[in-house]
Scaffold this motif. Structure first.
Motif, PDB file in Angstrom:
ATOM      1  N   LEU A  41       8.932   6.624   2.858  1.00  0.00           N
ATOM      2  CA  LEU A  41       9.790   7.007   1.930  1.00  0.00           C
ATOM      3  C   LEU A  41      10.012   8.423   1.698  1.00  0.00           C
ATOM      4  O   LEU A  41       9.165   9.132   1.965  1.00  0.00           O
ATOM      5  CB  LEU A  41       9.190   6.354   0.370  1.00  0.00           C
ATOM      6  CG  LEU A  41       8.949   4.737   0.625  1.00  0.00           C
ATOM      7  CD1 LEU A  41       8.339   4.415  -0.700  1.00  0.00           C
ATOM      8  CD2 LEU A  41      10.058   3.938   0.817  1.00  0.00           C
ATOM      9  N   ALA A  42      11.173   8.698   1.091  1.00  0.00           N
ATOM     10  CA  ALA A  42      11.751  10.014   0.889  1.00  0.00           C
ATOM     11  C   ALA A  42      12.714  10.234  -0.020  1.00  0.00           C
ATOM     12  O   ALA A  42      13.480   9.107  -0.560  1.00  0.00           O
ATOM     13  CB  ALA A  42      12.353  10.698   2.034  1.00  0.00           C
ATOM     14  N   GLY A  43      12.985  11.327  -0.929  1.00  0.00           N
ATOM     15  CA  GLY A  43      13.968  11.464  -1.703  1.00  0.00           C
ATOM     16  C   GLY A  43      13.978  10.572  -3.012  1.00  0.00           C
ATOM     17  O   GLY A  43      12.811  10.235  -3.429  1.00  0.00           O
TER      18      GLY A  43
ATOM     19  N   GLY B 272       3.972   9.168   0.430  1.00  0.00           N
ATOM     20  CA  GLY B 272       5.105   8.445   0.468  1.00  0.00           C
ATOM     21  C   GLY B 272       5.068   7.148   1.543  1.00  0.00           C
ATOM     22  O   GLY B 272       6.188   6.730   1.706  1.00  0.00           O
ATOM     23  N   THR B 273       3.963   7.095   2.524  1.00  0.00           N
ATOM     24  CA  THR B 273       4.125   6.110   3.476  1.00  0.00           C
ATOM     25  C   THR B 273       3.936   4.495   2.530  1.00  0.00           C
ATOM     26  O   THR B 273       2.950   4.633   1.679  1.00  0.00           O
ATOM     27  CB  THR B 273       3.025   6.072   4.547  1.00  0.00           C
ATOM     28  OG1 THR B 273       3.342   7.485   5.115  1.00  0.00           O
ATOM     29  CG2 THR B 273       3.027   4.953   5.206  1.00  0.00           C
TER      30      THR B 273
ATOM     31  N   ALA C 100      -4.572   5.809  -1.451  1.00  0.00           N
ATOM     32  CA  ALA C 100      -3.425   5.213  -1.689  1.00  0.00           C
ATOM     33  C   ALA C 100      -3.311   3.975  -2.835  1.00  0.00           C
ATOM     34  O   ALA C 100      -4.588   3.702  -3.335  1.00  0.00           O
ATOM     35  CB  ALA C 100      -3.008   4.332  -0.486  1.00  0.00           C
ATOM     36  N   THR C 101      -2.426   3.710  -3.607  1.00  0.00           N
ATOM     37  CA  THR C 101      -2.395   2.739  -4.613  1.00  0.00           C
ATOM     38  C   THR C 101      -2.063   1.505  -3.949  1.00  0.00           C
ATOM     39  O   THR C 101      -1.224   1.003  -2.850  1.00  0.00           O
ATOM     40  CB  THR C 101      -1.393   2.797  -5.689  1.00  0.00           C
ATOM     41  OG1 THR C 101      -1.478   4.160  -6.378  1.00  0.00           O
ATOM     42  CG2 THR C 101      -1.393   1.746  -6.613  1.00  0.00           C
TER      43      THR C 101
ATOM     44  N   ILE D  22       0.841  -1.324  -0.073  1.00  0.00           N
ATOM     45  CA  ILE D  22      -0.018   0.022   0.008  1.00  0.00           C
ATOM     46  C   ILE D  22       0.997   1.331   0.039  1.00  0.00           C
ATOM     47  O   ILE D  22       1.787   1.486   0.788  1.00  0.00           O
ATOM     48  CB  ILE D  22      -0.986  -0.089   1.076  1.00  0.00           C
ATOM     49  CG1 ILE D  22      -1.718  -1.183   1.396  1.00  0.00           C
ATOM     50  CG2 ILE D  22      -1.700   1.072   1.253  1.00  0.00           C
ATOM     51  CD1 ILE D  22      -2.591  -1.489   2.522  1.00  0.00           C
ATOM     52  N   LEU D  23       0.742   2.037  -0.854  1.00  0.00           N
ATOM     53  CA  LEU D  23       1.568   3.188  -1.136  1.00  0.00           C
ATOM     54  C   LEU D  23       0.761   4.445  -1.260  1.00  0.00           C
ATOM     55  O   LEU D  23      -0.112   4.409  -1.999  1.00  0.00           O
ATOM     56  CB  LEU D  23       2.386   3.165  -2.545  1.00  0.00           C
ATOM     57  CG  LEU D  23       3.215   4.624  -2.729  1.00  0.00           C
ATOM     58  CD1 LEU D  23       4.232   4.489  -1.741  1.00  0.00           C
ATOM     59  CD2 LEU D  23       3.984   4.337  -4.201  1.00  0.00           C
ATOM     60  N   VAL D  24       0.685   5.263   0.056  1.00  0.00           N
ATOM     61  CA  VAL D  24      -0.062   6.464   0.305  1.00  0.00           C
ATOM     62  C   VAL D  24       0.270   7.521  -0.848  1.00  0.00           C
ATOM     63  O   VAL D  24       1.534   7.806  -1.037  1.00  0.00           O
ATOM     64  CB  VAL D  24      -0.028   6.770   1.511  1.00  0.00           C
ATOM     65  CG1 VAL D  24      -0.837   8.121   1.854  1.00  0.00           C
ATOM     66  CG2 VAL D  24      -0.262   5.800   2.751  1.00  0.00           C
TER      67      VAL D  24
END
Length: 303
Positions: A118-120, A72-73, A92-93, A51-53
């Motif tokens: 997640l970041a960057g 990004g979560t 989210a996807t 699950i990607l927010v």
């Protein structure tokens, strides 16, 4: 993507049914997972999920632990876990796959962290791969030849996530290997036995060895590990289904409701009825919850 678990046919109609093949890789939206608008209560998952927010802020309750969510979560959820997501415009996807989707591919989905913000460059790369997988799943829907493409895209995505800084696992020790074997045996047998001696016999080691392995891996005894797994399943079924409490107890090896009630109250701190009554309350609630299995949910901010 959701199920009510091993319950009676009457209870199975409480949640939506999803057609799913064991080799499928599919994508969808977060709202597709909810059993009803607003996520009034958790749902039980019957497929592996990423699950990607993409928008909004809120929280995901994964096996009764609240995890903060924002763009990004990333969440990694497994079949059988209880999930509920809440938050203003949280979307989210969702990438889901069946048990045979990764067959023959050199990838370990359990190496992916259960929770990661997640970041960057890492966020950009993961978003790009999830987006492409989603586009291809939609564009080639129903095309048999596309199945291999989606399977390999999923494998690449999982490998990338497993290689994120801080997620690599140390080389296993003997105690760790013994604990992992026990964990697998408990997963198959917790409905039938809670005796440490039974699991030691199945693995081919002594009770002392099994207890030492559990203490080294989790800080808890083998008996505690077994009982916590049973308590977790009880929480899942009480929160996500309408199965009678006595029926849940019988399913988990307690023919007498009073014995199930005593066990649950000892492990969780409240009665089964009180836990069920609180299921519509957003976390945190004033309940003592079971620890999840070692690989089921990382704490917020963990790698």
């Amino acid at each position: 993507m959701v199920t009510t678990g091993q319950l009676s046919p009457a209870t199975r109609t409480d949640l939506p049914a999803f057609g799913y093949e064991t080799e499928d890789v599919t994508t969808g939206a977060l709202g597709d997972l909810a059993s009803e608008p607003g996520w009034r209560r958790p749902v039980l998952l019957d497929a592996d999920l990423l699950i990607l927010v993409s928008s909004g802020h809120g929280s995901a309750e994964l096996d009764f632990r609240a995890l903060p969510c924002r763009p990004g979560t990333l969440l990694r959820a497994r079949p059988g876990q209880a999930l509920r997501c809440r938050g203003p415009q949280l979307d989210a996807t969702v990438v889901s796959w069946g048990t045979d989707a990764l067959r023959g591919l050199d990838v370990d989905p359990d190496a992916v962290p259960a929770y990661r913000q997640l970041a960057g460059e890492d966020e950009d790369a993961v978003i790009s791969e999830v987006t492409q997988l989603t586009v291809d799943a939609d564009r080639h829907a129903g095309v048999p030849a596309a199945a291999a493409l989606l399977r390999h895209q999923l494998a690449v995505l999982l490998l990338r996530l497993a290689l994120l800084p801080g997620t690599q696992r140390p080389a296993p020790r003997t105690d760790t290997e013994t604990f992992q074997r026990m964990r697998r045996e408990v997963e198959h047998g917790y409905r039938h036995t809670r005796r440490v001696e039974d699991y030691a016999a199945r693995i081919g080691c002594s009770v002392r060895t099994l207890t030492r392995a559990c203490l080294a891996a989790t800080g808890r005894s083998a008996k505690q590990v077994i009982d916590e797994r049973v308590a977790l399943q009880a929480c899942r079924l009480l929160a996500a289904t309408d199965e009678p409490i006595a029926g849940i107890g019988r399913e988990l090896g307690f023919p007498e409701p009073t014995n199930f009630g005593r066990f649950f109250s000892r492990e969780i701190g409240v009665s089964p009825g009180a836990f069920r009554a609180a299921r519509e309350q957003p976390l945190p609630v004033r309940l003592v919850r079971p620890r999840p299995p070692a690989d089921s949910a990382a704490r917020p901010g963990s790698a």
